[in-house]
Design an enzyme around this catalytic site. Structure first.
Site, PDB file in Angstrom:
ATOM      1  N   ASP A 207      93.528 -22.946  76.218  1.00  0.00           N
ATOM      2  CA  ASP A 207      92.473 -23.639  75.400  1.00  0.00           C
ATOM      3  C   ASP A 207      91.089 -23.228  74.802  1.00  0.00           C
ATOM      4  OD1 ASP A 207      92.239 -26.521  74.195  1.00  0.00           O
ATOM      5  OD2 ASP A 207      90.813 -26.765  75.811  1.00  0.00           O
ATOM      6  N   GLU A 275      93.230 -20.087  71.554  1.00  0.00           N
ATOM      7  CA  GLU A 275      92.548 -20.957  70.661  1.00  0.00           C
ATOM      8  C   GLU A 275      91.145 -20.610  70.062  1.00  0.00           C
ATOM      9  OE1 GLU A 275      92.455 -25.647  69.954  1.00  0.00           O
ATOM     10  OE2 GLU A 275      92.007 -25.013  71.519  1.00  0.00           O
TER      11      GLU A 275
END
Length: 546
Positions: A207, A275
């Site tokens: 993330d 990401e």
């Protein structure tokens, strides 16, 4: 689908298709209205039958759920609402029995303010973890240290009365940022990854990978001219878009940590997809983070996760930018995920258009991420304000309605209460338009999008040039996009009419055989003309024997 013997072959991630599971909304096994790990176990045969290579499970760690698991309070345990570590072990065992790799979502840039690390860090300025988070003195007038903005709105600094300092939070105030300039923090996070690798995971989705390291000097971000702003990583109503984010994220020092993380993964044959959230340098950063053998294997940016349409010229421009700034890297493509409006709605797709974009996706060079329910053609759900859960949506309602519209429960059976997701009231309502699109209804309908996804994924798996080959000769003629994929002796030529109008294009000389079947079976005429109907693809194989 019969279980198979699990193997972790080298380079398994390259060209892989990864199915994202948002656990709160996938399947509820214990009847409390919230999806859980055993629910995932129960539905893995369905996932395996799609023909994907791996699953990515969004966070299931212990959390106060202010940001629905992306605020971790214990990296080493499962939140009770999702089950237990034993349940997770069952996920691993069952997935591996079906030949599926398991990737889990690691949130390393920040923790919950309920994490023991933060509780200790905020207790004083001289405790052992005092520097584990990003603390800063106020300006002489008591205001925030600099102009950095939170992606969830407002300043990214929050005053803490215990230390009489500000701490950094790129998201909610309850999500303090870890200080990656501290070697002890890096070591602790690598220990977290090692724990899950030892438990059998095959990789990670990382993330906000470009948010890890902040500028140690806390310099102000420069302003971004209005004409250069876009909404790739934040809604247009968010002042976050008014800055060029060169100091609060995207720091070059991040590469050293990524190298350490890669070295750890290599010892387990694991892989990661990062990401990269940045409105202006997303693909450039992707190229930096995936170049060579000592960084991440793959990353995704937001080129196909935003926008209102994806015409042929736009796709070609993205390909050209990848070739320019990330030719030595590896992209993981996605149309939808848990943070953006579902692409069926975002792009306003008809049934024919949806099929063509699936055919396009499986021909892309890179790996692929599919988000649960996209194979059913689920549209974005319209969530009433009183049902809204997402703090992001509550902050910017009604101009931005948040992310709940793509996070509603997976519909399994239209004849069951809550479409078979749970016998109890779900944490988000199942929208009525999703019932007729449920899995059991799709299984019974030969024309359903689900079957097109299965055929497309099987087709990709059968052609190495589509999984790992080079991409060349990208061409746009009107609204027809074409390109060539090559691996070894296999050459495939792909055409996609991305419009409602028929088109005619010229095919290069050669003995081309239409191989797409229902994926794209139009064949050229003897004079090398190819006629494409509205939203019609054509996939051709060069027969080198002729």
């Amino acid at each position: 689908m019969a279980p198979t013997v699990f193997q972790k072959e080298p380079g398994w991630w390259k060209g892989a298709v990864i199915y994202q599971i948002y656990p709160r909304s996938f399947q509820d096994a214990n009847g409390d209205g919230i999806g859980d790990l055993l629910g995932i176990v129960n539905r893995l045969p369905y996932v395996a039958a799609l023909g994907v290579d791996a699953i990515w499970i969004s966070p299931f760690f212990t959390s106060p759920m202010k940001d629905y698991g992306y605020d971790v309070s214990d990296y080493y345990n499962v939140d009770p609402m999702f089950g237990s570590l034993a349940d997770f072990d069952q996920v691993i065992a069952t997935a591996h029995a079906y030949g599926l790799k398991v990737m889990i979502d690691l949130v390393l840039s920040h923790t919950s303010d309920q994490h023991p690390w933060f509780k200790e860090s905020r207790a004083s300025r001289d405790n052992p973890r005092a520097d584990w988070y990003v603390w800063a003195e106020p300006k002489p007038d008591g205001t925030v240290p600099n102009n950095w903005q939170s992606q969830f709105g407002g300043t990214s600094w929050h005053w803490d009365a215990r230390r009489e300092q500000y701490y950094l939070h790129n998201f909610l105030t309850s999500q303090p940022d870890l200080n990656f300039h501290s070697p002890a923090v890096q070591d602790a996070l690598l220990d977290v990854a090692r724990f899950w690798l030892e438990r059998g995971v095959d990789g990670f989705r990382l993330d906000t990978i470009n948010y890890y390291v902040h500028d140690a000097e806390l310099r102000d971000n420069p302003a971004l001219p209005k004409e250069q702003r876009n909404d790739k990583t934040a809604p247009s109503v968010n002042p976050y878009n008014h800055q060029l984010h060169v100091y609060d994220k995207n720091r070059p020092e991040n590469l050293a940590f990524l190298a350490r993380f890669r070295q750890l993964m290599d010892g387990y044959g694991a892989a990661a997809v990062g990401e990269v959230g940045d409105s202006h340098r997303g693909l450039e950063i992707l190229g930096e983070y995936t170049r060579g053998d000592d960084r991440m294997q793959m990353s995704y940016a937001f080129e196909f996760l935003s926008g209102t349409a994806m015409p042929a010229a736009t796709v070609a421009e993205v390909f050209a930018e990848v070739a320019r700034v990330a030719a030595d890297g590896w992209v993981c493509w996605a149309y939808s995920n848990h943070d953006v409006e579902r692409h069926i709605t975002r792009w306003g797709l008809t049934a024919a258009a949806a099929r063509t974009y699936v055919s396009l996706m499986i021909c892309l060079r890179g790996s692929l991420c599919l988000y649960q329910g996209e194979e059913l053609g689920l549209p974005e759900a319209d969530i009433a304000f009183e049902d809204l859960q997402d703090p992001y949506g509550k902050e910017f309602w009604p101009e931005f309605k948040g992310r709940d519209g793509c996070r509603t429960p997976m519909p399994w059976d239209p004849a069951q209460v809550n479409a078979g997701f749970s016998p109890a009231r779900p944490w988000l309502p199942v929208p009525s338009p999703h019932y007729p699109l449920a899995v059991s209804a799709a299984e019974a309908d030969p024309a359903a999008l689900l079957h097109h996804y299965r055929r497309a994924l099987a087709f990709r798996r059968g052609h190495p040039s589509l999984r790992v080959g080079e991409i060349t000769d990208v061409t746009v003629e009107g609204e027809v996009l074409s390109f060539r994929r090559t691996e070894g002796r296999e050459t495939i030529l792909c055409f996609f009419n991305l419009s409602e109008e028929p088109a005619t294009v010229t095919v290069p000389p050669g003995h081309w055989v239409a191989i797409g079947g229902e994926i794209g079976s139009t064949r050229p005429t003897p004079d090398f003309q190819l006629y494409l109907g509205p939203w019609q693809p054509s996939i051709l194989l060069l027969d080198s024997a002729h």
